[in-house]
Design a protein around this motif. Structure first.
Motif, PDB file in Angstrom:
ATOM      1  N   THR A  81       0.815  -1.221   0.000  1.00  0.00           N
ATOM      2  CA  THR A  81       0.000   0.000   0.000  1.00  0.00           C
ATOM      3  C   THR A  81       0.846   1.268   0.000  1.00  0.00           C
ATOM      4  OG1 THR A  81      -0.152  -0.130   2.400  1.00  0.00           O
ATOM      5  CG2 THR A  81      -1.907  -1.172   1.135  1.00  0.00           C
ATOM      6  N   MET A  82       1.855   1.302   0.839  1.00  0.00           N
ATOM      7  CA  MET A  82       2.640   2.527   0.994  1.00  0.00           C
ATOM      8  C   MET A  82       3.892   2.548   0.137  1.00  0.00           C
ATOM      9  SD  MET A  82       0.744   4.115   3.072  1.00  0.00           S
ATOM     10  CE  MET A  82       1.795   5.502   3.396  1.00  0.00           C
ATOM     11  N   GLY A  83       4.229   1.440  -0.521  1.00  0.00           N
ATOM     12  CA  GLY A  83       5.420   1.431  -1.348  1.00  0.00           C
ATOM     13  C   GLY A  83       6.669   1.122  -0.545  1.00  0.00           C
ATOM     14  N   PRO A  84       7.810   1.060  -1.220  1.00  0.00           N
ATOM     15  CA  PRO A  84       9.063   0.768  -0.510  1.00  0.00           C
ATOM     16  C   PRO A  84       9.435   1.889   0.455  1.00  0.00           C
ATOM     17  CG  PRO A  84       9.508   1.383  -2.776  1.00  0.00           C
ATOM     18  CD  PRO A  84       8.023   1.260  -2.653  1.00  0.00           C
ATOM     19  N   VAL A  85      10.300   1.525   1.407  1.00  0.00           N
ATOM     20  CA  VAL A  85      10.705   2.513   2.416  1.00  0.00           C
ATOM     21  C   VAL A  85      11.541   3.620   1.788  1.00  0.00           C
ATOM     22  CG1 VAL A  85      11.924   2.817   4.597  1.00  0.00           C
ATOM     23  CG2 VAL A  85      10.628   0.718   4.170  1.00  0.00           C
ATOM     24  N   LYS A  86      12.470   3.243   0.939  1.00  0.00           N
ATOM     25  CA  LYS A  86      13.326   4.217   0.270  1.00  0.00           C
ATOM     26  C   LYS A  86      13.157   4.098  -1.229  1.00  0.00           C
ATOM     27  CE  LYS A  86      16.871   4.380   3.883  1.00  0.00           C
ATOM     28  NZ  LYS A  86      18.333   4.234   4.179  1.00  0.00           N
ATOM     29  N   VAL A  87      13.007   5.243  -1.873  1.00  0.00           N
ATOM     30  CA  VAL A  87      12.833   5.299  -3.315  1.00  0.00           C
ATOM     31  C   VAL A  87      14.068   5.926  -3.930  1.00  0.00           C
ATOM     32  CG1 VAL A  87      11.353   6.100  -5.204  1.00  0.00           C
ATOM     33  CG2 VAL A  87      10.353   5.541  -2.993  1.00  0.00           C
ATOM     34  N   ASP A  88      14.539   5.359  -5.045  1.00  0.00           N
ATOM     35  CA  ASP A  88      15.720   5.911  -5.709  1.00  0.00           C
ATOM     36  C   ASP A  88      15.411   7.294  -6.256  1.00  0.00           C
ATOM     37  OD1 ASP A  88      16.988   3.560  -5.116  1.00  0.00           O
ATOM     38  OD2 ASP A  88      16.535   2.631  -7.065  1.00  0.00           O
ATOM     39  N   VAL A  89      16.217   8.237  -5.909  1.00  0.00           N
ATOM     40  CA  VAL A  89      16.032   9.614  -6.368  1.00  0.00           C
ATOM     41  C   VAL A  89      16.563   9.721  -7.789  1.00  0.00           C
ATOM     42  CG1 VAL A  89      16.536  12.029  -5.905  1.00  0.00           C
ATOM     43  CG2 VAL A  89      16.256  10.431  -4.011  1.00  0.00           C
ATOM     44  N   PRO A  90      15.787  10.322  -8.721  1.00  0.00           N
ATOM     45  CA  PRO A  90      16.293  10.440 -10.095  1.00  0.00           C
ATOM     46  C   PRO A  90      17.508  11.350 -10.160  1.00  0.00           C
ATOM     47  CG  PRO A  90      14.282  11.710  -9.826  1.00  0.00           C
ATOM     48  CD  PRO A  90      14.458  10.916  -8.577  1.00  0.00           C
ATOM     49  N   SER A  91      18.350  11.055 -11.140  1.00  0.00           N
ATOM     50  CA  SER A  91      19.571  11.845 -11.302  1.00  0.00           C
ATOM     51  C   SER A  91      19.233  13.231 -11.828  1.00  0.00           C
ATOM     52  CB  SER A  91      20.510  11.121 -12.266  1.00  0.00           C
ATOM     53  OG  SER A  91      21.644  11.920 -12.524  1.00  0.00           O
ATOM     54  N   PRO A  92      19.882  14.263 -11.335  1.00  0.00           N
ATOM     55  CA  PRO A  92      19.586  15.626 -11.847  1.00  0.00           C
ATOM     56  C   PRO A  92      20.008  15.836 -13.292  1.00  0.00           C
ATOM     57  CG  PRO A  92      21.445  15.658 -10.316  1.00  0.00           C
ATOM     58  CD  PRO A  92      20.863  14.285 -10.245  1.00  0.00           C
ATOM     59  N   GLU A  93      20.876  14.966 -13.796  1.00  0.00           N
ATOM     60  CA  GLU A  93      21.291  15.119 -15.187  1.00  0.00           C
ATOM     61  C   GLU A  93      20.232  14.617 -16.161  1.00  0.00           C
ATOM     62  OE1 GLU A  93      24.926  13.051 -15.500  1.00  0.00           O
ATOM     63  OE2 GLU A  93      26.055  14.429 -14.210  1.00  0.00           O
ATOM     64  N   LYS A  94      19.328  13.702 -15.681  1.00  0.00           N
ATOM     65  CA  LYS A  94      18.295  13.141 -16.545  1.00  0.00           C
ATOM     66  C   LYS A  94      16.967  13.837 -16.270  1.00  0.00           C
ATOM     67  CE  LYS A  94      20.516   8.601 -16.646  1.00  0.00           C
ATOM     68  NZ  LYS A  94      20.331   7.147 -16.386  1.00  0.00           N
ATOM     69  N   TYR A  95      16.904  15.108 -16.471  1.00  0.00           N
ATOM     70  CA  TYR A  95      15.671  15.852 -16.281  1.00  0.00           C
ATOM     71  C   TYR A  95      14.783  15.723 -17.528  1.00  0.00           C
ATOM     72  CZ  TYR A  95      18.350  19.254 -18.975  1.00  0.00           C
ATOM     73  OH  TYR A  95      19.113  19.859 -19.933  1.00  0.00           O
ATOM     74  N   LEU A  96      13.524  16.084 -17.365  1.00  0.00           N
ATOM     75  CA  LEU A  96      12.541  15.949 -18.438  1.00  0.00           C
ATOM     76  C   LEU A  96      12.763  17.030 -19.469  1.00  0.00           C
ATOM     77  CD1 LEU A  96      10.025  14.403 -19.413  1.00  0.00           C
ATOM     78  CD2 LEU A  96       8.638  16.072 -18.183  1.00  0.00           C
ATOM     79  N   LEU A  97      12.996  16.609 -20.706  1.00  0.00           N
ATOM     80  CA  LEU A  97      13.234  17.540 -21.792  1.00  0.00           C
ATOM     81  C   LEU A  97      11.939  17.890 -22.507  1.00  0.00           C
ATOM     82  CD1 LEU A  97      16.436  15.882 -23.308  1.00  0.00           C
ATOM     83  CD2 LEU A  97      16.319  17.799 -21.696  1.00  0.00           C
ATOM     84  N   LYS A  98      11.956  18.989 -23.197  1.00  0.00           N
ATOM     85  CA  LYS A  98      10.790  19.437 -23.942  1.00  0.00           C
ATOM     86  C   LYS A  98      10.541  18.524 -25.150  1.00  0.00           C
ATOM     87  CE  LYS A  98       8.826  23.585 -26.036  1.00  0.00           C
ATOM     88  NZ  LYS A  98       9.098  25.001 -26.428  1.00  0.00           N
ATOM     89  N   HIS A  99       9.271  18.163 -25.354  1.00  0.00           N
ATOM     90  CA  HIS A  99       8.834  17.280 -26.461  1.00  0.00           C
ATOM     91  C   HIS A  99       9.464  15.897 -26.379  1.00  0.00           C
ATOM     92  CE1 HIS A  99       7.092  20.847 -28.219  1.00  0.00           C
ATOM     93  NE2 HIS A  99       8.275  21.433 -28.300  1.00  0.00           N
ATOM     94  N   SER A 100       9.906  15.476 -25.183  1.00  0.00           N
ATOM     95  CA  SER A 100      10.544  14.166 -25.077  1.00  0.00           C
ATOM     96  C   SER A 100       9.523  13.024 -25.047  1.00  0.00           C
ATOM     97  CB  SER A 100      11.413  14.120 -23.818  1.00  0.00           C
ATOM     98  OG  SER A 100      10.600  14.320 -22.663  1.00  0.00           O
TER      99      SER A 100
END
Length: 259
Positions: A49-68
């Motif tokens: 229900t609550m998910g895992p205790v720790k979630v992997d934080v996304p890398s700041p270099e792989k941010y969402l690009l425009k029209h991706s």
């Protein structure tokens, strides 16, 4: 005037009384409690229900690009005709190309058309009928007046499925007759004679008449249990006699088992 009511004063009310404790029965505990808890723990999934205790934080270099997230079209390819000659159209005539001129035919179209019309077989008109006084015409074939069904090859013949059914009925009757003959030969069954059948039928009708006479003599108002019970009993007996009479009248040949 005050309307408050007080209990009657008595010297005995000053005597201290022992407090009566109400003993509650022990709470019901199911004997399957431990088994249910064990099965519940087996079927329980972790992080459901609550998910895992720790979630992997996304890398700041792989941010969402425009029209991706937009769908990508396939790469553009240069257009080219197929090599097959059948798909190619004929070339447009050049401006200097002149059409063939002065070609005449010796065919006489007037005589040819006249000869073809003279030798042609005339068409037969479709049979029609007029169904109104104003002369409205309809095709005769769809009217049901044309005897086309009597001209069929199988007209007047018994269908094949009826022949099969008749054969099955005849075979079943032969098997039943052979079974009855065998039972009569062994002495376990005998046929009821016509006199016995008539006597039984007359006896059933007389019994029905007596019950009907008793039924007619009942009270109109069935306000007591004995009256209601008597009426229901007579109706049941009369219905049973009616079924027996109908059974004996329907079948002329009756077989009975010898005890």
């Amino acid at each position: 005037m005050s309307t408050t009511m007080y209990p009657t004063e008595s010297i005995y009310n000053l005597i201290p009384r022992e407090e009566v404790k109400i003993e509650k029965p022990p709470r019901y505990v199911s004997k399957f409690r431990a088994q249910v808890k064990h099965e519940k723990m087996l079927n329980k999934a972790t992080n459901k229900t609550m998910g895992p205790v720790k979630v992997d934080v996304p890398s700041p270099e792989k941010y969402l690009l425009k029209h991706s997230k937009e769908p990508k079209l396939p790469e553009k390819q240069p257009f080219s005709y197929l090599d097959d000659e059948t798909f190619k159209k004929a070339q447009i005539p050049a401006k200097a190309d002149n059409p063939l001129m002065g070609i005449h035919t010796k065919k006489d179209f007037v005589k040819t058309n006249a000869f073809e019309n003279i030798m042609a077989v005339p068409k037969k008109p479709q049979p029609i009928y007029a169904d109104t006084k104003t002369g409205d015409k309809q095709l005769l074939e769809n009217s049901g007046l044309v005897p086309k069904y009597i001209k069929k090859k199988d007209f007047g013949k018994t269908p094949e499925y009826l022949q099969h059914r008749t054969e099955e009925v005849r075979r079943a009757q032969d098997e039943y007759d052979s079974f009855v003959k065998e039972r009569m030969r062994q002495g376990t069954m005998k046929q009821l004679s016509e006199d016995e059948r008539n006597n039984i039928l007359q006896g059933l009708k007389m019994n029905w008449g007596e019950l009907h006479h008793q039924y007619q003599g009942l009270s109109v108002v069935t306000d007591t249990t004995p009256k209601k019970y008597c009426k229901e009993r007579l109706e049941l007996e009369m219905k049973q006699l009616e079924r027996d009479i109908d059974l004996i009248e329907r079948y002329k040949t009756i077989y009975i088992a010898n005890n």
